[in-house]
Design an enzyme around this catalytic site. Structure first.
Site, PDB file in Angstrom:
ATOM      1  N   HIS A  37      17.122 -27.885 108.394  1.00  8.07           N
ATOM      2  CA  HIS A  37      16.536 -26.929 109.348  1.00  8.07           C
ATOM      3  C   HIS A  37      15.934 -25.731 108.593  1.00  8.07           C
ATOM      4  O   HIS A  37      14.845 -25.263 108.911  1.00  8.07           O
ATOM      5  CB  HIS A  37      17.606 -26.385 110.298  1.00  8.07           C
ATOM      6  N   GLY A 147      10.891 -32.067 111.391  1.00  8.76           N
ATOM      7  CA  GLY A 147      11.302 -32.772 110.180  1.00  8.76           C
ATOM      8  C   GLY A 147      10.965 -34.254 110.253  1.00  8.76           C
ATOM      9  O   GLY A 147      11.051 -34.872 111.323  1.00  8.76           O
ATOM     10  N   MET A 184      20.491 -34.956 105.398  1.00 10.56           N
ATOM     11  CA  MET A 184      21.309 -33.936 106.066  1.00 10.56           C
ATOM     12  C   MET A 184      21.172 -34.076 107.574  1.00 10.56           C
ATOM     13  O   MET A 184      20.085 -34.354 108.090  1.00 10.56           O
ATOM     14  CB  MET A 184      20.875 -32.554 105.632  1.00 10.56           C
TER      15      MET A 184
HETATM   16  P1  AMP Z   1      17.906 -31.062 115.433  1.00 10.29           P
HETATM   17  O1  AMP Z   1      18.625 -29.761 115.386  1.00 10.29           O
HETATM   18  O2  AMP Z   1      18.707 -32.200 114.888  1.00 10.29           O
HETATM   19  O3  AMP Z   1      17.248 -31.327 116.744  1.00 10.29           O
HETATM   20  O4  AMP Z   1      16.700 -30.919 114.384  1.00 10.29           O
HETATM   21  C1  AMP Z   1      15.772 -29.885 114.488  1.00 10.29           C
HETATM   22  C2  AMP Z   1      14.650 -30.133 113.532  1.00 10.29           C
HETATM   23  O5  AMP Z   1      15.157 -30.205 112.206  1.00 10.29           O
HETATM   24  C3  AMP Z   1      13.942 -31.466 113.802  1.00 10.29           C
HETATM   25  O6  AMP Z   1      12.549 -31.284 113.632  1.00 10.29           O
HETATM   26  C4  AMP Z   1      14.511 -32.354 112.732  1.00 10.29           C
HETATM   27  O7  AMP Z   1      13.660 -33.416 112.355  1.00 10.29           O
HETATM   28  C5  AMP Z   1      14.693 -31.384 111.594  1.00 10.29           C
HETATM   29  N1  AMP Z   1      15.678 -31.892 110.637  1.00 10.29           N
HETATM   30  C6  AMP Z   1      16.935 -32.319 110.905  1.00 10.29           C
HETATM   31  N2  AMP Z   1      17.523 -32.780 109.778  1.00 10.29           N
HETATM   32  C7  AMP Z   1      16.609 -32.652 108.779  1.00 10.29           C
HETATM   33  C8  AMP Z   1      16.609 -32.959 107.380  1.00 10.29           C
HETATM   34  N3  AMP Z   1      17.660 -33.503 106.780  1.00 10.29           N
HETATM   35  N4  AMP Z   1      15.497 -32.681 106.666  1.00 10.29           N
HETATM   36  C9  AMP Z   1      14.396 -32.143 107.278  1.00 10.29           C
HETATM   37  N5  AMP Z   1      14.339 -31.827 108.583  1.00 10.29           N
HETATM   38  C10 AMP Z   1      15.425 -32.078 109.325  1.00 10.29           C
END
Ligand code: AMP
Length: 285
Positions: A37, A147, A184
């Protein structure tokens, strides 16, 4: 750094920035932040004058048997991390404020939501598209940062933005991984020590598929079989799916033709925890 749960206050701050001609980068998240994030926040900060981050565990994107109730939440830690990154504004609404009584609209990005995770999680991408559109309408950013970790989500949002004419550019940042390759994820904390040791097999399997595709294998089934062989070394892992698809349409690919851009995506259960990961590959000319 300002923190608010109120839409009105968010809109007031955004209005003031827009009047001054300041560009806004936006990072939507469900909180429980990690380096993945934070890398998005850094991208947004580099390319915009102001950075807005949302923290909202969106109930619409969880199915009835999924982990909405036990999804990890740590808003105080999230705020501290975002302060350190010098985010300008954190929007953390309550479910009641975000979806007031009577809310009933859903955004469907039909075809792209059907394959991969969408085939297993039928309400998921409508929930994602709906929350992202509502957030974009509130924040009105110049760019939204997503991401690659959730590649299908990126394609769904990109399509929605194009189809509905939302004035924002959709940017994708690479997957941030632990040293042993595990992508992650906020859900990694659910893994037992034994599951955590097995989890990097997921990335190894995808990398095997990519190596074969990039070394000239002509049939995607061969790459898939080799990837599955690696995954079968992970004791206790249960495959949800591992598929080789076109990176734009997300439709299955069998023949690997020169120049094609391919996505190898998988979801695997380690114990009760479902992890997703993916890699992109290009069939060499
Ligand atoms: P989430 O909180 O899981 O909904 O993720 C929020 C944003 O963070 C989304 O755009 C995800 O794709 C991105 N994200 C989550 N994990 C990763 C990671 N390991 N590397 C890059 N972006 C990530």
């Amino acid at each position: 750094m300002r923190v608010t749960g109120k839409l009105r206050e968010l809109e007031r701050l955004v209005d003031a920035w827009k009047r001054r001609g300041e560009t806004i980068g936006f990072v939507p998240t469900m909180g429980s932040l990690h380096e993945g994030h934070l890398s998005l926040v850094r991208h947004a900060k580099k390319e915009n004058r102001k950075t807005v981050v949302s923290l909202f565990v969106n109930p619409l994107q969880f199915g009835p048997d999924e982990d909405y109730a036990r999804y990890p939440r740590d808003p105080a830690r999230d705020r501290a991390l975002l302060k350190k990154e010098k985010a300008d504004l954190v929007y953390a609404p309550s479910v009641k404020d975000f979806y007031p009584p009577g809310f009933q609209t859903a955004v469907a990005v039909k075809e792209l939501s059907r394959s991969l995770c969408g085939a297993r999680r039928p309400v998921h991408f409508a929930g994602v598209a709906t929350v992202v559109l509502k957030l974009l309408n509130a924040v009105r950013p110049d760019a939204v940062y997503l991401g690659q970790k959730d590649y299908q989500q990126f394609r769904v949002v990109e399509r929605m933005v194009r189809d509905l004419g939302v004035p924002v550019s959709v940017k994708m940042a690479p997957i941030v991984r632990e040293k042993d390759g595990l992508a992650m994820s906020s859900r990694n904390i659910f893994l037992s020590p034994a599951e955590r040791r097995q989890a990097p097999h997921l990335h190894r399997a995808l990398e095997k598929g990519r190596a074969l595709i990039e070394s000239g294998v002509k049939n995607a089934c061969d790459a898939r079989k080799a990837a599955l062989r690696i995954l079968s070394r992970a004791s206790g892992a249960r495959l949800d799916y591992l598929e080789i698809v076109d990176a734009v349409t997300l439709r299955p690919v069998v023949k690997l033709t020169e120049g094609a851009r391919i996505l190898i995506a998988a979801a695997v259960f380690f114990g009760k925890t479902r992890l997703i990961d993916n890699v992109l590959a290009e069939v060499k000319k």
